[in-house]
Design a protein around this motif. Structure first.
Motif, mmCIF file in Angstrom:
data_model
loop_
_atom_site.group_PDB
_atom_site.id
_atom_site.type_symbol
_atom_site.label_atom_id
_atom_site.label_comp_id
_atom_site.label_asym_id
_atom_site.label_seq_id
_atom_site.Cartn_x
_atom_site.Cartn_y
_atom_site.Cartn_z
ATOM 1 N N GLY A 101 0.820 -1.211 0.000
ATOM 2 C CA GLY A 101 0.000 0.000 0.000
ATOM 3 C C GLY A 101 0.852 1.258 0.000
ATOM 4 O O GLY A 101 0.554 2.223 -0.712
ATOM 5 N N LEU B 7 -6.624 2.369 13.019
ATOM 6 C CA LEU B 7 -6.073 2.963 11.793
ATOM 7 C C LEU B 7 -4.553 2.832 11.745
ATOM 8 O O LEU B 7 -3.897 3.523 10.955
ATOM 9 C CB LEU B 7 -6.467 4.434 11.711
ATOM 10 N N PRO C 34 -3.122 1.756 8.047
ATOM 11 C CA PRO C 34 -3.195 2.824 7.023
ATOM 12 C C PRO C 34 -2.334 4.037 7.359
ATOM 13 O O PRO C 34 -1.709 4.622 6.461
ATOM 14 C CB PRO C 34 -4.689 3.182 6.998
ATOM 15 N N THR D 59 0.736 5.526 5.151
ATOM 16 C CA THR D 59 0.742 6.920 4.698
ATOM 17 C C THR D 59 2.026 7.637 5.090
ATOM 18 O O THR D 59 2.658 8.322 4.264
ATOM 19 C CB THR D 59 -0.470 7.668 5.291
#
Length: 524
Positions: A333, A392, A395, A399
């Protein structure tokens, strides 16, 4: 200014938007930390100023040594073709993508007081070698960053059109003439950016300073920020240190941009770069010695990690493999997000040019100057009123890792986009080629190598990240580096060594798959 009038297009708008997003992520999180800071806790003491001074000195020394040592190694790789060259290039990327704590274990096994070097020096009455302190910090930074600097300089060598080398051979150029007319202009373009990237990495170094530094003589700004968070919870002091760190990085970026100049080689025909030569026996021996010493310095610690971890692999618990799957998801990701941010920014930088283009590039480079710890804490503060940050964790980690990888991606993509536009942009303009057709037919075929390098580097860096995930995640949802750290703190060293080997294999595997995919049909 832009080199010619061009329609700005959707890609340019997306590039400006991603630059604004990166800038918000870098500075917004610092402002969030400062907003929560106590009014009376913003002062800096003598220890903080000493940390700033040491950070600058060690970053300058590490960047200078890494960049200068990379030149002969990259030159030898560019000049020679030999069996295993591709494997050596891939392995040279291993230290930079290696999780820091694993790499420090390898360095101690070679350069520590009871390591291989001290054992070899003992019969001569020398040693033992002690790498704790400023010298160890610089040594570890050179170990991590010499491969990255080598790859960046090597890409500069491979970007010289093959036709220039053939013309030089036809004109009877010797090594000195080739260096003066071809290699020195390329180095003048590549080295300032390489120095800046390494300097910024060393500026935000945390784990190396924590494991090999510390104390009044070897505390970096990043370590001081961690101490302010962890032991004193002085958010104001941490925010001031983070702002000082960003200010130093911006100043370094402005200096690097000011002294970098285009190579002006002109377009080529996309042919593979031939073996550079002919050279004399002395130059061949010099290249072989450079490659041998670099390989020994960089690969021996990795070999020690592998030897110590191999026996424990069969007995690894299932939780380690579950953590490895989480790390793979975060790494993939993060790599996809890095490319989604970097490619539009690289296109916008080339289209807009001048001050606007440099501003966009500075916004992308600034993310590396923002401390990952501060960025993670700022996101924690912003997300806490809205949702449970632990849910979270993955993610947010992806990021922040993408933001940390963005400067490296820009360093690889911006020159490649500029070269493609210089060589084929006017033809594409005359054919009315815009939007997705221009991207698919003109840019992407010429960006395969930097895109592969970008994806591999971003995935590997995210795979080994420990700092951000430690702020958010709980032990039941740990990634592989966090699981490894847990095994070490529980003194399960055999399992920790095996988990380190698994982490090393996955990081190298991701990097090799993407990088090899990008170099397919681009290497002889």
């Amino acid at each position: 200014m832009a080199r010619r009038a061009q329609p700005l297009g959707t890609a340019t708008g997306i590039g400006i938007g991603t630059a604004a997003l990166a800038l918000t992520l870098a500075l917004g999180t610092i402002l969030a930390v400062a907003w929560r800071a106590e009014p009376g806790g913003a002062g800096l003491g003598a220890a903080d100023l000493a940390a700033v001074r040491f950070t600058l000195l060690q970053a300058l020394a590490s960047a200078a040594l890494s960049s200068l040592l990379a030149v002969p190694v990259a030159r030898a790789l560019a000049r020679r073709r030999f069996p295993g060259r591709g494997v050596l290039i891939t392995l040279l990327g291993a230290p930079f993508i290696l999780p820091v704590i694993v790499a420090v274990m390898g360095l101690l096994a070679v350069f520590g007081r009871s390591g291989l070097l001290s054992t070899a020096l003992a019969p001569l009455g020398l040693g033992p070698v002690d790498i704790y302190g400023p010298g160890g910090v610089v040594l570890a930074h050179v170990f991590f960053n010499l491969p990255l600097a080598t790859r960046l300089v090597l890409q500069g060598w491979l970007a010289i059109p093959a036709e220039r080398f053939r013309l030089a051979a036809a004109l009877g150029f010797g090594p000195a003439d080739r260096f003066r007319h071809l290699e020195r202009p390329m180095l003048r373009e590549v080295l300032p950016g390489t120095f800046l990237v390494v300097f910024l990495i060393c500026l935000t170094s945390f784990a190396v300073a924590l494991t090999l530094g510390g104390g009044p003589r070897a505390t970096t700004v990043e370590l001081a920020i961690y101490q302010a968070f962890r032991f004193e919870f002085d958010l104001g002091r941490a925010a001031w240190l983070a702002l000082i760190q960003v200010g130093i990085s911006v100043a370094a970026a402005l200096v690097a941009f000011a002294i970098a100049v285009p190579g002006a080689f002109g377009p080529g025909l996309d042919r593979p770069v031939p073996q550079i030569g002919p050279d004399g026996r002395w130059l061949r021996l010099q290249d072989m010695a450079c490659l041998a010493l670099a390989a020994l310095f960089l690969i021996l610690p990795l070999a020690m990690v592998a030897l110590r971890g191999l026996p424990g692999l069969p007995g690894l618990p299932a939780s380690v493999y579950a953590a490895a799957l989480r790390s793979l998801a975060v790494a993939l990701g993060s790599a996809a997000l890095t490319l989604a941010l970097a490619l539009p920014m690289a296109i916008a930088i080339d289209r807009l040019g001048g001050l606007t283009g440099r501003t966009i590039q500075a916004a992308g480079t600034l993310t590396i100057a923002a401390s990952p710890l501060v960025m993670g804490t700022g996101l924690f503060i912003l997300l806490f009123p809205l949702a449970d940050p632990r849910l979270l964790a993955l993610p947010v980690t992806a990021t922040v890792n993408a933001a940390m990888s963005l400067p490296f991606a820009l360093r690889a993509l911006v020159p490649a986009v500029a070269e493609a536009e210089r060589g084929h942009g006017r033809l594409a303009d005359s054919l009315g080629m815009t939007g997705r057709a221009r991207l698919r037919l003109m840019l992407l075929p010429r960006l395969r190598r930097p895109i592969g390098f970008t994806l591999g580097l971003a995935a590997a860096l995210s795979m080994g990240d420990l700092g951000v995930i430690a702020l958010f995640s709980d032990p039941g949802h740990a990634t592989l580096p966090l699981q490894l750290y847990g095994l070490m703190t529980a003194y399960r060293m055999e399992s920790a060594a095996a988990a380190a080997l698994l982490l090393l294999a996955l990081s190298l595997g991701l990097f090799w798959i993407f990088d090899r995919g990008g170099r397919a049909r681009a290497e002889p």
